[in-house]
Design an enzyme around this catalytic site. Sequence first.
Site, mmCIF file in Angstrom:
data_model
loop_
_atom_site.group_PDB
_atom_site.id
_atom_site.type_symbol
_atom_site.label_atom_id
_atom_site.label_comp_id
_atom_site.label_asym_id
_atom_site.label_seq_id
_atom_site.Cartn_x
_atom_site.Cartn_y
_atom_site.Cartn_z
ATOM 1 C CB CYS A 39 56.150 20.798 47.689
ATOM 2 S SG CYS A 39 57.155 19.912 48.904
ATOM 3 C CG HIS A 70 57.520 15.996 46.030
ATOM 4 N ND1 HIS A 70 58.876 15.830 45.864
ATOM 5 C CD2 HIS A 70 57.365 16.977 46.968
ATOM 6 C CE1 HIS A 70 59.513 16.666 46.666
ATOM 7 N NE2 HIS A 70 58.617 17.374 47.346
#
Length: 342
Positions: A131, A243
Amino acid sequence: MGYRVAVVGATGNVGREILQILSERQFPVDDVIPLASERSAGAEVSFGEDQVLKVQRLDTFDFKGIDIVLSSPGAKVSAVFAPKAAAAGAVVIDNTSHFRMDPDVPLVVPEVNPQAIAGYKKKGIIANPNCSTIQMLVALKPLHDVARIKRVVVATYQSVSGAGKEGMDELFNQTRGVYMNQQPERTKFTKQIAFNVIPHIDSFMQDGATKEEWKMVVETKKILDSNIEVIATCVRVPVFIGHSEAVNIEFESEMSVENARAALRAFKGITVIDHRADEGYVTPLECAGEDDVFVSRIRKDPTVKHGLAMWVVSDNLRKGAALNAVQIAEVLAQEHLAKKAA
């Protein structure tokens, strides 16, 4: 003519997101089969606004006749079932770490290296990157095209959803417990995550880096350019979704802030919000549920000859996982599979 698509790990965070995105983007499906462990068999999952699908058992499922498998069940499970699905004729797009560094398995971010998808024929498997790597490389690609990148120093601020539902539950329960004067219990993370940050994601390696940090290094080299040097520090933070990354880049030649901003703005999949004022940047709270990678705080790094610093934020469940997998499936369907030609 639509495709028969199986979603492995359909009851997890990423699996549910895959089902949602397949519906949102109107991926051409004739049939969608959600698969999970025996424990989850019989559960119901949503596909779009109106459809409810019943989860089937992965361990007894026959993949014959399935065109595409979108897989996110954990590396050990993928190691067993992805080759079985590929042997039955399906193309597997795997979101786990198991196949990423296999030289015969393409590792793909569609905005960065879509041409690599053609390599699926070797094993019938395409790997979805980590990710944090995905969002960083989307931001680096347009800059690398203008002035070659020599070195990247990145610190990540990764949400607990990257550790699955258990990670999200642990943050919630610990936060509630702190306010109720209860001793926080920890099972998923190595230290308390509520009101804390943990510089430790995945296992430690011999050189002192964690496996998560190693992934960002080797995946960048495989996807973007093997000559780029990368050093990463990956940190878990008490954020549910999204994130963030502080990225410092050293280029081979001059890259002005103005040229960087223009290149980023022109690149599909990136939104630049970079105002040098209060609220003139994007935080993970604001990127949750969005498809783009957001870039803010673009500025000169005066500590190296040709340097820039920037702030990169993305929804890790979408672009960092489910959306990237579906985008791979879209390119696969449009450019490579027989049904498109038919």
